[in-house]
Motif scaffolding. Structure first.
Motif, short mmCIF file in Angstrom:
data_model
loop_
_atom_site.label_atom_id
_atom_site.label_comp_id
_atom_site.label_asym_id
_atom_site.label_seq_id
_atom_site.Cartn_x
_atom_site.Cartn_y
_atom_site.Cartn_z
N SER A 133 0.80 -1.22 0.00
CA SER A 133 0.00 0.00 0.00
C SER A 133 0.85 1.28 0.00
N LYS A 134 2.13 1.17 0.29
CA LYS A 134 3.02 2.33 0.30
C LYS A 134 3.79 2.42 -1.00
N SER A 135 4.27 3.62 -1.32
CA SER A 135 5.07 3.80 -2.53
C SER A 135 6.41 3.11 -2.35
N VAL A 136 7.03 2.75 -3.47
CA VAL A 136 8.33 2.09 -3.45
C VAL A 136 9.36 2.98 -2.76
N ILE A 137 9.30 4.27 -3.03
CA ILE A 137 10.27 5.20 -2.44
C ILE A 137 10.13 5.22 -0.91
N SER A 138 8.92 5.29 -0.40
CA SER A 138 8.75 5.32 1.06
C SER A 138 9.17 4.00 1.69
N ARG A 139 8.96 2.89 0.97
CA ARG A 139 9.39 1.58 1.49
C ARG A 139 10.92 1.48 1.55
N VAL A 140 11.58 1.98 0.52
CA VAL A 140 13.04 1.96 0.49
C VAL A 140 13.58 2.90 1.58
N GLU A 141 12.94 4.04 1.78
CA GLU A 141 13.36 4.96 2.84
C GLU A 141 13.26 4.30 4.21
N GLU A 142 12.20 3.51 4.43
CA GLU A 142 12.03 2.81 5.71
C GLU A 142 13.18 1.84 5.96
N ILE A 143 13.54 1.07 4.94
CA ILE A 143 14.62 0.11 5.12
C ILE A 143 15.97 0.83 5.26
N GLN A 144 16.13 1.96 4.58
CA GLN A 144 17.36 2.73 4.73
C GLN A 144 17.48 3.29 6.16
N LYS A 145 16.36 3.66 6.76
CA LYS A 145 16.37 4.12 8.16
C LYS A 145 16.82 2.98 9.08
N LEU A 146 16.33 1.77 8.81
CA LEU A 146 16.76 0.62 9.61
C LEU A 146 18.26 0.37 9.44
N ILE A 147 18.74 0.48 8.21
CA ILE A 147 20.17 0.29 7.95
C ILE A 147 20.98 1.38 8.65
N TYR A 148 20.50 2.62 8.61
CA TYR A 148 21.19 3.70 9.31
C TYR A 148 21.22 3.42 10.82
N GLU A 149 20.12 2.92 11.36
CA GLU A 149 20.06 2.59 12.78
C GLU A 149 21.10 1.52 13.13
N LEU A 150 21.23 0.53 12.25
CA LEU A 150 22.26 -0.50 12.47
C LEU A 150 23.66 0.11 12.43
N HIS A 151 23.90 1.00 11.48
CA HIS A 151 25.21 1.67 11.39
C HIS A 151 25.48 2.48 12.66
N SER A 152 24.46 3.17 13.17
CA SER A 152 24.66 3.98 14.36
C SER A 152 24.94 3.13 15.59
N LYS A 153 24.55 1.86 15.55
CA LYS A 153 24.83 0.93 16.66
C LYS A 153 26.18 0.23 16.46
N GLY A 154 26.86 0.55 15.36
CA GLY A 154 28.18 -0.02 15.14
C GLY A 154 28.19 -1.24 14.23
N TRP A 155 27.08 -1.57 13.61
CA TRP A 155 27.01 -2.73 12.71
C TRP A 155 27.24 -2.25 11.29
N GLU A 156 28.27 -2.77 10.67
CA GLU A 156 28.55 -2.44 9.28
C GLU A 156 27.90 -3.47 8.38
N ILE A 157 27.20 -2.99 7.36
CA ILE A 157 26.52 -3.90 6.44
C ILE A 157 27.04 -3.61 5.04
N ASN A 158 27.53 -4.64 4.38
CA ASN A 158 28.04 -4.56 3.02
C ASN A 158 26.97 -3.96 2.11
N GLU A 159 27.39 -3.03 1.23
CA GLU A 159 26.45 -2.35 0.34
C GLU A 159 25.73 -3.33 -0.59
N HIS A 160 26.43 -4.33 -1.11
CA HIS A 160 25.80 -5.32 -1.98
C HIS A 160 24.72 -6.09 -1.21
#
Length: 173
Positions: A133-160
């Motif tokens: 029900s959400k736009s693709v852009i808002s869905r990708v932004e949500e997952i990017q926020k989760l990835i940013y949260e992981l980065h802020s906790k010190g977890w590095e996630i490979n870009e691929h």
């Protein structure tokens, strides 16, 4: 034992601002800020070194002065930390008798909380599903926020890996 101010070209550097009060969240960030603040106050060594002791009878004047100075700095260190705690936490941790006891109690409690918080963020990231029900852009932004949260906790996630997770999480439609 008396700590001297370090100067650069005869100028005493300005102290950093005292960190905001710790309310029980983001302990690691607060811990770094308070350690920096206490270092600028020439007090950080208190938790790293042992208090001077005297085995002599009677004690020499220098030994007495060193012990008194240590007690003064230890008192300051303990109270700087206590005063940087939220009032609710102050009431709990003011029972600690020494700066070391206070510091270790805070670490024991809040490093465990940080670990469980990391576990929660990882779980949120792994279980995330995109709603059609959400736009693709808002869905990708949500997952990017989760990835940013992981980065802020010190977890590095490979870009691929990030790209593959985003593609996998997209709805089939």
């Amino acid at each position: 034992m008396d700590q001297q101010f370090m100067t650069v070209n005869g100028v005493v550097p300005k102290y950093s601002e005292k960190p905001k009060k710790f309310k029980g969240l983001n302990f690691k960030r607060w811990q770094h800020k308070i350690l920096f603040f206490l270092t600028t106050m020439n007090l950080a060594y208190i938790v790293k070194e042992e208090a001077p002791k005297s085995n002599e009878n009677p004690m020499m004047k220098e030994t007495v002065m060193a012990i008194e100075a240590w007690n003064h700095y230890e008192f300051c260190y303990r109270n700087y930390i206590l005063n940087s705690l939220d009032d609710n936490l102050y009431d709990i941790y003011s029972m600690c008798k020494t700066a070391n006891e206070l510091w270790e109690s805070l670490e024991k409690k809040y490093k465990i909380d940080d670990a469980s918080s990391n576990k929660f963020v990882i779980s949120k990231f792994l279980k995330y599903t995109m709603m059609a029900s959400k736009s693709v852009i808002s869905r990708v932004e949500e997952i990017q926020k989760l990835i940013y949260e992981l980065h802020s906790k010190g977890w590095e996630i490979n870009e691929h890996f990030q790209v593959k997770v985003i593609i996998e999480k997209l709805p089939t439609s």
